[in-house]
Design an enzyme around this catalytic site. Structure first.
Site, PDB file in Angstrom:
ATOM      1  N   ASP B  11       0.867  -1.175   0.000  1.00 30.45           N
ATOM      2  CA  ASP B  11       0.000   0.000   0.000  1.00 30.45           C
ATOM      3  C   ASP B  11       0.906   1.228   0.000  1.00 30.45           C
ATOM      4  O   ASP B  11       1.708   1.406   0.924  1.00 30.45           O
ATOM      5  CB  ASP B  11      -0.881   0.033   1.262  1.00 30.45           C
ATOM      6  CG  ASP B  11      -1.951  -1.059   1.234  1.00 30.45           C
ATOM      7  OD1 ASP B  11      -2.173  -1.654   0.162  1.00 30.45           O
ATOM      8  OD2 ASP B  11      -2.560  -1.309   2.291  1.00 30.45           O
ATOM      9  N   ASP B 134     -13.577  -4.551  -2.154  1.00 25.49           N
ATOM     10  CA  ASP B 134     -13.414  -4.421  -0.705  1.00 25.49           C
ATOM     11  C   ASP B 134     -14.776  -4.730  -0.087  1.00 25.49           C
ATOM     12  O   ASP B 134     -15.723  -3.958  -0.245  1.00 25.49           O
ATOM     13  CB  ASP B 134     -12.980  -3.002  -0.329  1.00 25.49           C
ATOM     14  CG  ASP B 134     -11.572  -2.677  -0.849  1.00 25.49           C
ATOM     15  OD1 ASP B 134     -10.794  -3.615  -1.097  1.00 25.49           O
ATOM     16  OD2 ASP B 134     -11.262  -1.483  -1.011  1.00 25.49           O
TER      17      ASP B 134
END
Lengths: 200, 270
Positions: B11, B134
């Protein structure tokens, strides 16, 4: 020694360019057919559909044909392997037809596309696979596979629902269904073998 | 036989000039992990099957920073590189490919404009288009959405967008099937309930999605140990497991995780 990567407007050539650059091959992206005639080795990449690749590759066909007849080593990768055959179940367009046989869809018994790392079964000792053994993994992404009329052109197979041609080799013509540029150090070894053959 | 894949995920926070790898817990509480291309090179050397970069800042004005991260990584990493976060158009897709990525992951843009999936697949092939979902477990009334038995009862899963900050109301399972029909080559399935917790993958969610699509599913969110990866591979049809924290903070090398899995009989590339 100079290597051309045929840039005929399909997909993303950065990875193959970068991998050849890394092994010191100093590649050139060739965007026009006349450019490829002066090189020692030619890489034909290919992603997406067979038909789209053939439509865009067709203007390079005479130049590639001449290079092959002159003995210039040529390496087809993924759909760049499939276009060497006569045709594909995927699209009505004719292939280059340099190798007798057709391209057919992977069996329904497995997830299609095959996407990921698989091992080879080496069928024949060929220079392009020097240093590669049956336990080595390569990165495959494909929904169709090549079925040569003459099985003796097959240099290596992989197992995915059935036996699948992973590498073919005939004189100065080489092709792999997997992506050597994305297959770690063993993939780079195959590109190094090709570059060495081009130097001879 | 096809190997199950182990995919470290980085990330990236691009608010600093070089970019930096961070890791959150349940999409919040951010912790610094390292320099993007240094971590990626280490994972490549350890045997990562693929690398995923997600730009968590997802801001178009920091595109150049992301391209630089991809370029520097691609110099030394010769396994597939997937990049996502803030991909809004085919122009953005082209940009990350020119920089050296092999796949893009799309989430928010695809939920708002599903045709982007067909556009990417048409131009670059399905293999280049990963749809990231997600998913947040919901235990209330499903309102006609697909439900799955979970330890909490019959639950449904809601697809989130904008990096977990907003919820779409969309049924994550139905969305996975639609994404496949539109031409997605893979589903990157993250459990928001498990992300960063080290509690293990969300088995009911991963199982439910991998049963409903015929494209590879990458399980993500919650990996705290090699045992968790073994569990998700033995109990679901996931083709790959994605993890971040256990690799970033030197708890496990990718190589050690793969050796563990191989000893347990999982087919992995070593």
């Amino acid at each position: 020694m100079t290597i051309a990567v045929v840039d005929y407007g399909v997909g993303n050539l950065f990875s193959i360019y970068n991998a050849l650059d890394r092994i010191g091959a100093g590649p050139t992206l060739a965007r026009e057919p006349e450019e490829i005639e002066s090189f020692d080795g030619i890489v034909v990449p290919g992603v997406g559909s067979f038909g789209r690749c053939m439509r865009r590759l067709s203007r390079f066909e005479p130049a590639l044909q001449r290079a092959m007849q002159e003995g210039t080593p040529i390496l087809g990768i993924c759909v760049g392997m499939q276009v060497l055959f006569e045709g594909s179940e995927e699209s009505p367009e004719e292939g280059l037809g340099w190798i007798d046989g057709r391209v057919v869809r992977l069996p329904d018994s497995v997830l299609v596309p095959q996407m990921g790392w698989n091992t080879l079964s080496i069928r024949r000792e060929v220079e392009i696979l020097e240093g590669i053994s049956d336990d080595d993994f390569f990165y495959f992404v494909h929904s169709y596979h090549c079925v040569p009329v003459d099985p003796s052109v097959i240099a290596a197979t992989t197992e995915y629902g059935q036996e699948v041609a992973a590498a073919v080799s005939r004189e100065n013509l080489f092709a792999v269904q997997f992506h050597p540029e994305k297959s770690g150090e063993k993939g780079l070894s195959i590109l190094e073998n090709f570059v060495r053959l081009s130097r001879c | 036989m096809l190997a199950r894949r182990i995919i470290p995920c980085l990330d990236c926070d691009l608010a600093v000039p070089q970019g930096r790898v961070v890791k959150g817990v349940e999409f919040k509480k951010i912790r610094y992990a390292g320099v993007p291309w240094e971590l990626a090179s280490r994972y490549y050397r350890e045997g990562a099957d693929e690398i995923v970069f997600l730009d968590i800042t997802a801001s178009s004005d920091r595109r150049e920073t992301m391209y630089n991260v991809i370029r520097k990584t691609a110099e030394n990493v010769f396994v597939p590189l997937a990049v996502g976060g803030g991909i809004k158009s085919l122009e953005d897709v082209r940009g990350v490919f020119v920089a050296g990525a092999d796949k893009v992951t799309v989430n928010t843009t695809a939920l708002k404009r599903p045709d982007i999936i067909s556009e990417i697949a048409g131009e670059y092939g399905s293999q280049a288009c990963v749809v990231a979902i997600d998913a947040k477990r919901r235990d209330g009334p499903a309102g006609g959405r697909i439900t799955v038995p979970t330890p909490q009862g019959e639950s449904w899963f809601e697809a989130s967008f904008y990096g977990g900050r907003e919820f779409s109301g969309v049924d994550a399972l139905a969305w996975a099937m639609e994404a496949e029909a539109l031409g997605a080559g893979e589903i990157l399935l993250t459990s928001m309930d498990r992300d960063g917790t080290y509690d293990g993958f969300d088995i009911p969610l991963t199982d439910a999605v991998s049963r409903r699509v015929r494209i590879p599913v990458i399980a993500s969110g919650g990996c705290g140990s090699p045992e968790d990866i073994f569990e998700v591979f033995s109990r679901t049809g996931a083709s790959a497991a994605l993890a971040a924290s256990i690799f970033h903070y030197n708890e496990w090398g990718v190589d050690a995780v793969k050796r563990y899995l191989a000893e347990k009989g999982v087919h992995v590339r070593i």
